[in-house]
Structure formats: structure tokens, C-alpha cells
Design an enzyme around this catalytic site. Sequence first.
Site, short mmCIF file in Angstrom:
data_model
loop_
_atom_site.label_atom_id
_atom_site.label_comp_id
_atom_site.label_asym_id
_atom_site.label_seq_id
_atom_site.Cartn_x
_atom_site.Cartn_y
_atom_site.Cartn_z
N CYS A 153 0.83 -1.43 -0.45
CA CYS A 153 -0.27 -0.06 -0.09
C CYS A 153 0.85 0.84 -0.05
O CYS A 153 2.52 1.27 0.23
CB CYS A 153 -0.79 0.18 1.58
SG CYS A 153 -2.35 -1.33 1.32
N ARG A 209 4.31 0.37 -6.98
CA ARG A 209 4.32 -0.47 -5.44
C ARG A 209 3.49 -1.52 -5.77
O ARG A 209 3.51 -2.54 -5.21
CB ARG A 209 4.24 0.03 -4.56
CG ARG A 209 5.33 0.80 -3.83
CD ARG A 209 4.98 1.85 -2.74
NE ARG A 209 4.56 1.27 -1.48
CZ ARG A 209 5.39 0.21 -0.75
NH1 ARG A 209 7.04 0.98 -0.65
NH2 ARG A 209 5.62 0.23 0.59
N TRP A 257 -3.70 -2.76 -1.57
CA TRP A 257 -3.30 -4.25 -1.85
C TRP A 257 -4.25 -4.66 -1.01
O TRP A 257 -3.52 -5.03 -0.12
CB TRP A 257 -1.75 -4.41 -2.28
CG TRP A 257 -1.54 -6.06 -2.69
CD1 TRP A 257 -1.71 -7.19 -1.97
CD2 TRP A 257 -1.76 -5.51 -3.89
NE1 TRP A 257 -1.09 -7.69 -3.02
CE2 TRP A 257 -1.17 -7.01 -4.27
CE3 TRP A 257 -0.96 -4.71 -5.19
CZ2 TRP A 257 -0.83 -7.71 -5.44
CZ3 TRP A 257 -0.63 -5.55 -5.91
CH2 TRP A 257 -0.99 -6.87 -6.71
N ASN A 272 -1.30 2.62 6.16
CA ASN A 272 -0.12 1.23 5.67
C ASN A 272 -0.77 0.05 7.26
O ASN A 272 0.24 0.85 8.34
CB ASN A 272 0.80 1.59 5.03
CG ASN A 272 0.59 2.38 3.62
OD1 ASN A 272 -0.31 2.21 3.44
ND2 ASN A 272 1.43 2.53 3.24
N GLY A 273 0.44 -1.36 6.62
CA GLY A 273 0.13 -2.06 7.83
C GLY A 273 -1.21 -3.29 8.26
O GLY A 273 -2.05 -3.82 7.62
N GLU A 307 16.44 -23.21 -7.71
CA GLU A 307 16.21 -22.05 -8.13
C GLU A 307 16.80 -21.55 -8.23
O GLU A 307 17.30 -19.92 -8.73
CB GLU A 307 14.75 -21.21 -7.57
CG GLU A 307 14.29 -20.18 -7.40
CD GLU A 307 14.39 -19.04 -8.31
OE1 GLU A 307 13.78 -18.00 -8.40
OE2 GLU A 307 13.73 -20.23 -9.67
N LYS A 334 18.14 -18.26 -10.92
CA LYS A 334 18.50 -17.10 -10.63
C LYS A 334 20.49 -16.79 -11.01
O LYS A 334 20.35 -16.13 -11.63
CB LYS A 334 18.79 -16.98 -8.86
CG LYS A 334 17.59 -17.12 -8.79
CD LYS A 334 16.72 -15.48 -8.96
CE LYS A 334 15.75 -15.98 -10.15
NZ LYS A 334 14.55 -16.35 -9.84
N GLU A 391 20.07 -16.89 -15.08
CA GLU A 391 19.62 -16.12 -16.04
C GLU A 391 20.42 -14.15 -15.54
O GLU A 391 19.99 -13.65 -17.18
CB GLU A 391 18.35 -15.50 -14.60
CG GLU A 391 17.76 -16.60 -15.10
CD GLU A 391 16.09 -16.34 -14.38
OE1 GLU A 391 14.57 -16.77 -15.18
OE2 GLU A 391 15.91 -15.83 -12.80
N HIS A 415 24.53 -41.13 -9.94
CA HIS A 415 23.95 -41.62 -11.37
C HIS A 415 23.97 -40.75 -12.70
O HIS A 415 22.98 -40.27 -13.70
CB HIS A 415 22.17 -41.49 -11.02
CG HIS A 415 21.72 -42.00 -9.88
ND1 HIS A 415 21.86 -43.56 -9.84
CD2 HIS A 415 21.10 -42.29 -8.65
CE1 HIS A 415 21.34 -43.96 -8.92
NE2 HIS A 415 21.17 -42.75 -7.76
N LYS A 435 9.73 -10.04 -18.39
CA LYS A 435 9.51 -10.24 -17.23
C LYS A 435 7.87 -11.32 -17.31
O LYS A 435 7.77 -11.96 -16.40
CB LYS A 435 9.24 -8.71 -16.70
CG LYS A 435 8.73 -9.30 -15.28
CD LYS A 435 9.40 -9.23 -14.22
CE LYS A 435 8.73 -9.49 -13.16
NZ LYS A 435 10.12 -10.23 -12.61
#
Length: 596
Positions: free
Chosen positions: A2, A27, A75, A99-100, A472, A476, A479, A495, A591
Amino acid sequence: MCGIVGYIGNNEKKSILLNGLKELEYRGYDSAGISVLSQGALHTFKAVGKLVNLERKCEGFASMGFGVGIGHTRWATHGKPTEVNAHPHLGELSNVVHNGIIENYQSIKESLQKAGHHFISQTDTEVIVHLFESYLEKSENPFEAFKRTIADLKGAYAILLITKKDPDKIFYAKNGSPLIIGKGEREGIFFASSDAPLIGLVKEVCYLEDGNLGVMDIHSFDMLHNIKKLSGDKLSAQKDGFTFFMEKEIYEQHKVLLETMMGRVSEDGFSFEELSEFDFRSVASITLCACGTSYHAAIAGSYLLERIAKMKTKVEIASEFRYKDPILQPNELFIVISQSGETADTLEALKLAKSKNLQTLSICNVDNSSIVRESDACLLTRAGIEKGVASTKAFATQVMVLWIFSCYLAQNKKLLSKLECKQQVQIMLNAVRLTEVDKKMHEHIKRLARRYLHGHGFFFIGRDIFYPLALEGALKLKEISYLHAEGYPSGEMKHGPIALADTGLFCVALMPKNLLYEKIKSNVEELSARDAMICALSAEYYEGCDDWIKISESQSYMEEFFEMMVALQVFALEVALRLGNDVDMPRNLAKSVTVE
């Protein structure tokens, strides 16, 4: 994620508030609103969706002359994204933005309802304005009423409040959520939750500290402490002082994950408002379907769903799924995962599942995206806009949603006792705390990085849920560094892949103390014996390693998972930077992948 803006002064308040909110669009948000108090009248406008909808709502409104105003981009956490749930929230005489999260809002709300206060939203924020007005009834001093209000609140907050009882001022409070006050270059006082809306309008700012609360009028700024010069441009302000968005997004994960948990995780257990009408009694198995980083999150989620919820789970790569003539069962829940909600392969897989009349659920970061609209229900990850092409906080929030979902199913199936639910909640909170980047660890990895720029490739290895984390970590690195890297289950080394082990092979070993430590240790020893260079991530020093990235002593493998996740992201970042690459815009990548 937010956003908050505020203004005191003579300029046109509507345009200042709307322009400020536009600077916070990066944001992420799903609704927005503004309130202006001028010449004794309080005007409030709210809209769902993009700011253009809010602009249309108030296009006939103007607010020349002295006054105050507050604005907010929301949000959704407590309550769905609707106009009623959007900020500012209204009392009889006052409006508030926040916010929060107010942790004790439910008990405050029940107490106020008994006293005759009427609530119209599903949010925690609305209790603030009603609580303030309840104290205002007992005291003619608005600031005293505000102080008593803040004293009753538990949780994280940045709050701006305006009231007809003191129409020339803005009341503010900060605890655990950012809030800045700035003095206009020519006139006026400005408020914001980040630097970006203030650049070009103010030269001096005060970054409020936790526990700060007060009341601000047009003359009060110089009485604040720790006033600083505001420097930088809007882009650097969006980066919060970091050089790259990717670094900023790594560093903000501990805050974002708390937003993912808001309204879903409490001391009473787990809940998903979005799934209140979903019938899980007929679900016998789950299929998770995704691409790229989201696919790795799906694999991690499959371990949690089977271990915690005892739900048979399989994972499909979306780009392959349609072409295998998949066998889909009527009692199968089909879950798709996508950061953007526009991933073409994942969207087509979802449409196929829908055509077979399966129940569908999406885990996504972008509300109203194609995948969200197509699925029967959606769990938003609430990561906010992720500008770095290589995903970081989106992966973290996807895994967190899957973890909460696993506990939610287990709770509903009576597989977790109340004590076990509380234990899972505590582990989640500990895991989130461990995603806050340790500056010493970052500096250590920065120095290490120069040793990993050459060689013929990387193995990232782990067992169990640390296998998808190894996948992952390798993704990263490849990429953004353009170095060859592969993720493997560590038991698979013997193996075939071990044939590559020599002095030119780098091995990043994920060695959690709380899960199969001795097993992976023996796998790492096989590589070490063949002269591979070992970088171990573990709480305990492993004598066979060449480099050691120390993580915290933890009680749960999930705490280790999230701390290692951050270390791997920082490792990829620093290796790529050593090689001189633009980590925000890696070559050949986009993206959102909207073509097959």
C-alpha cells in the site's frame, strides 16, 4: 504494498494527491482513494482498479484555497478489493488512511460495535477512525483522542487522519511501516510512504521513527527532529537507495511476506477469505502447473501439501502439459501459479483444465490478470510490482502462499491440532524474520563472488524441498550471470552428473540441519573427493567445504529454506555484478512471457 500521501496547503489538493499516488503505482495496488477537507467540507472519492478510475470519479471536483488532504493506494489484505474496503475509511467527522496491519482490530471492533458504532468494510483499518471518534466524544481535544487511539493499537502501521474537529491539521503515527514528512519548496507540508512522491516538491524531509506520533499544521515542520535534505531522482527513489531493483526486491522480502500472511495467518490458525465458498471435501488430489520460477515454487509446494496436508500432489510444467494428452480426474484440484497472470503456457493449461470441468485455483501476483479472471478462485501473493526480470520476492511469496494453503487444508481436515497450528504460525514468523538480509552475510558473499567467475559450470544440490530451492538458485545464477548452472537432487550425483566433477566445477550445497543433513553430507563428500569446489550453506561448518555461507541455527527446515533462499539470491546478484551485467534487465529475457 500500500501507499500513502498527504498534503496541507493552499494548492489544488486533488491534483497533488493523485500525482503523489501515481508515483507509488510501482508498488502495486488494486484500489485507491483520496479525501480532501477544505472550507469545512470533507470530500471523499474511492475507486477499484487503476488510478484512472479514481480520476474519473473526482474529475468534477476542485479544491482551491487552504485545506488538507490524504490519499491511499491499497493492496487487499483484510477484505476484497472493493470501493467499500478502499481507503480512506470514514467516520462521522473524520477520515483515515493506513498501511500495515492492526493485529487486535477484531477485539476493538467488537467493543465499538457494542457501543453503537456501525462498520461498513471488512478491513482492520476502519477501527482506527471509529476508535478515534469514540475517544473524541469523551474529549474535546482531538490530539488527546488520537494519542489514546494509537495507544490501543497493536501491530504495524503508518497512519494519517484528518477531522472536521481540527480541520487545518493532519494527525500522524508510525510503527513498523514507513512514513515521511516533507516541507514544500515554496509552500505546504507533504506526507508520503516513500521518497518518490516528494521529489521535486520538497527539499527537506523527516523520516519518522517507530513510535513517532503527532499532529502537523502548516507551521509545524521545523519543530520536527532529524530533518534531512531530500536528494535523488524518482527512479532512484523507487529503488529505495539501492542501485538495482533486484537488490531492493531481495531486501524487502521480509516486509512483503508479512503482507502475504496478513488476514490469513493468526494465532487462531489459517484462513482464506477467498476460498470461503470452495468445497474441498471432494478433492482427492492436486495438480500444480507453472513455468520457470513458479514451477520451482510449485515443486516446493508439493512437498508441503503432501507432508502437511496429506494431499496427493503432482507438478506439471505448463509448456509440456497440454501436449501429453493429460489424464484429468473429476476430483482433482488444478492449481496454476504465475507472477504476472499472463503467462501464455500456464493460461492455456488452465483453459484445458476448465474444459474438463476441474475445479481451478490460481496463485498470482496481479489481480484482474487473465489467469485470475479465468480461474474459479485466486490467492493473491501480494508481492507488489516486481521490476527485476529475475524473480525474487515473487518466488518467496508463492512458496509462502503454498505453505499457508497446506496448513489451511490440514487444519480443515483436522490433521493439525491447535497447538500444531500455533507451532506452524511461529515457524512462519521465524522464517519471515530470517529473510531480512544480514549485511555481514551479504558482504561475505560479495567477497566470495570473485572466486566463482570462471570454471565450466555450477551444480546447485539439495534434497527434499531443498531440491526445488537448488533449481531456483541455479536459475537465478544463469539468468543474470550467463554462467552455466544446474540444480539437482543431491542423491542423483552418482547417477551420472558426478562425471563432470573436477577442479573446474563449482558446487553450491544446501545443507539444512533439520532435514536429511547426514544424507546430503555424504553426497557432498562424493563431489569433494573429486576436487569439485564446494560452497556450503549450513548452520554448521562442514569441514569438506572450500567456502561456507553460514545461516542461523533454526528449529525448522522451513526457516532454513527461507534464509538459504535469500543467500542464493544474493549470491547470484553478486556474481553477476562482478561480471559487469545489468541484473535488472538480463539479455534475452522478458518479465512476462505471453507467447508459447
